[in-house]
Design an enzyme around this catalytic site. Structure first.
Site, mmCIF file in Angstrom:
data_model
loop_
_atom_site.group_PDB
_atom_site.id
_atom_site.type_symbol
_atom_site.label_atom_id
_atom_site.label_comp_id
_atom_site.label_asym_id
_atom_site.label_seq_id
_atom_site.Cartn_x
_atom_site.Cartn_y
_atom_site.Cartn_z
ATOM 1 N N LYS A 1 0.817 -1.218 0.000
ATOM 2 C CA LYS A 1 0.000 0.000 0.000
ATOM 3 C C LYS A 1 0.853 1.271 0.000
ATOM 4 O O LYS A 1 0.542 2.238 -0.668
ATOM 5 C CB LYS A 1 -0.918 -0.036 1.219
ATOM 6 C CG LYS A 1 -1.979 1.041 1.220
ATOM 7 C CD LYS A 1 -2.821 0.920 2.462
ATOM 8 C CE LYS A 1 -3.735 2.111 2.615
ATOM 9 N NZ LYS A 1 -4.452 2.097 3.873
ATOM 10 N N TYR B 1 -1.219 1.312 18.181
ATOM 11 C CA TYR B 1 -1.127 0.051 18.933
ATOM 12 C C TYR B 1 -0.666 0.258 20.373
ATOM 13 O O TYR B 1 -0.941 -0.573 21.226
ATOM 14 C CB TYR B 1 -0.232 -0.947 18.189
ATOM 15 C CG TYR B 1 -0.793 -1.263 16.823
ATOM 16 C CD1 TYR B 1 -1.997 -1.956 16.681
ATOM 17 C CD2 TYR B 1 -0.170 -0.806 15.662
ATOM 18 C CE1 TYR B 1 -2.552 -2.192 15.435
ATOM 19 C CE2 TYR B 1 -0.723 -1.053 14.408
ATOM 20 C CZ TYR B 1 -1.907 -1.738 14.301
ATOM 21 O OH TYR B 1 -2.458 -1.971 13.071
#
Length: 322
Positions: free
Chosen positions: A163, A304
């Site tokens: 990506k 995260y």
């Protein structure tokens, strides 16, 4: 109407010339078409800044689309003006009402929950999802793995042109090494049969097909996780073996999650989130995780840390339990 169709064909041609994926082609054509219909089929050459702003604002206020969807529509229109019509929009300073962005903390699975889902998968789908979790891959990355991308000598996997348009390598899970080698053998046998049946070519990325015309028939370029059947390429009409369809993989993940009795929404991307969170929990530094995931910015990876922080909150106890 014929004028509009001609324009959409020009959009398709330019997208293919620039080697964009078929999903990007469908998305861009969809938004260009909707932009034209929104303004009563007026040709984009006769429209400009105010019409683009009105369309994007309408998506946010009336259609209530997500920020990513609005960005997708804007990118399609940007492509139309810049690449197809040759009009520079940089000085237009588009000021549309932005779709409201909500900061989501990604849902993750515990290591036990990951195992439960994997236990309810079978055959090729179990191997695909296990590798996806074991390497933190996006769905399109795992499906686009070719035989040549597996490096059993150095125990690593090459992830090409993902990506962020940044190639990377990730450690190959040693637990999967034997199974992956068996899978490569299956591909070699399948490819030999395809060749003898008059098929055996594979889709080639970018300008490889022109540069290396024989490569599309080589075993090393075949997909590691192919479909069971030969199918027709929607662009070239060539019959060949493509990789497993994303929808088929998604459906298998959904069924496995239902069988595992998990009350979380389990998608293919949840395994990537879980991979990053589990690495963080065992003390792997954020910069390394950023490189493994192929994120352009460490800020993207920092989400995260919030996930782990939320998990640590769960260890706190309520005053009722004092």
């Amino acid at each position: 109407m014929t004028h509009k169709k001609k324009l959409l064909d020009l959009v398709r041609d330019k997208i293919r010339f620039k080697h964009y994926s078929i999903s990007t082609e469908k998305t861009y054509v969809f938004w260009v078409k909707h932009y034209i219909i929104f303004h009563n089929k007026k040709h984009p050459i006769e429209m400009g800044k105010s019409e683009i702003e009105a369309f994007l604002t309408s998506l946010a206020t009336k259609k209530k689309v997500a920020p990513t969807t609005q960005n997708q529509a804007f990118n399609a229109i940007l492509f139309l003006y810049k690449e197809v019509l040759g009009i520079d929009m940089s000085e237009w300073n588009i000021q549309a009402l932005r779709a409201q962005e909500r900061k989501h903390i990604p849902v993750v699975l515990t290591t036990e929950e990951v195992q439960k889902v994997l236990q309810n998968l079978t055959g090729i789908y179990k191997l695909v999802v296990t590798l996806m979790y074991g390497c933190g891959l996006r769905m399109n990355e795992v499906l686009n793995i070719r035989v040549k991308d597996m490096d059993f000598g150095f125990d690593k996997l090459y992830v090409w042109d993902s990506k962020s348009l940044k190639d990377r390598t990730v450690p190959l899970p040693l637990k999967l090494k034997d199974e992956l080698q068996v899978q490569v053998k299956k591909i070699e046998e399948m490819h030999q049969k395809d060749m003898s049946d008059g098929f055996g070519t594979v889709y080639m990325p970018f300008a490889y097909e022109k540069k290396y015309p024989k490569a599309k028939s080589e075993t090393k370029w075949q997909y590691l996780f192919p479909m069971n059947n030969i199918s027709k390429d929607p662009r070239s009409n060539v019959k060949r073996r493509h990789h497993i369809h994303p929808q088929t993989l998604g459906r298998n993940i959904k069924i496995a999650a239902q069988k595992a009795n998990l009350n979380k929404r389990v998608t293919s991307h949840i395994f990537r989130h879980s991979y990053a969170t589990h690495l963080l929990q065992v003390g792997i530094d954020l910069r390394s995780i950023q490189e493994l995931l192929g994120h352009k910015s460490v800020e993207t990876t920092m989400i995260y840390t919030h996930v782990v922080s939320e998990m640590n909150k769960a260890k706190l106890i309520s005053p009722l339990d004092f």
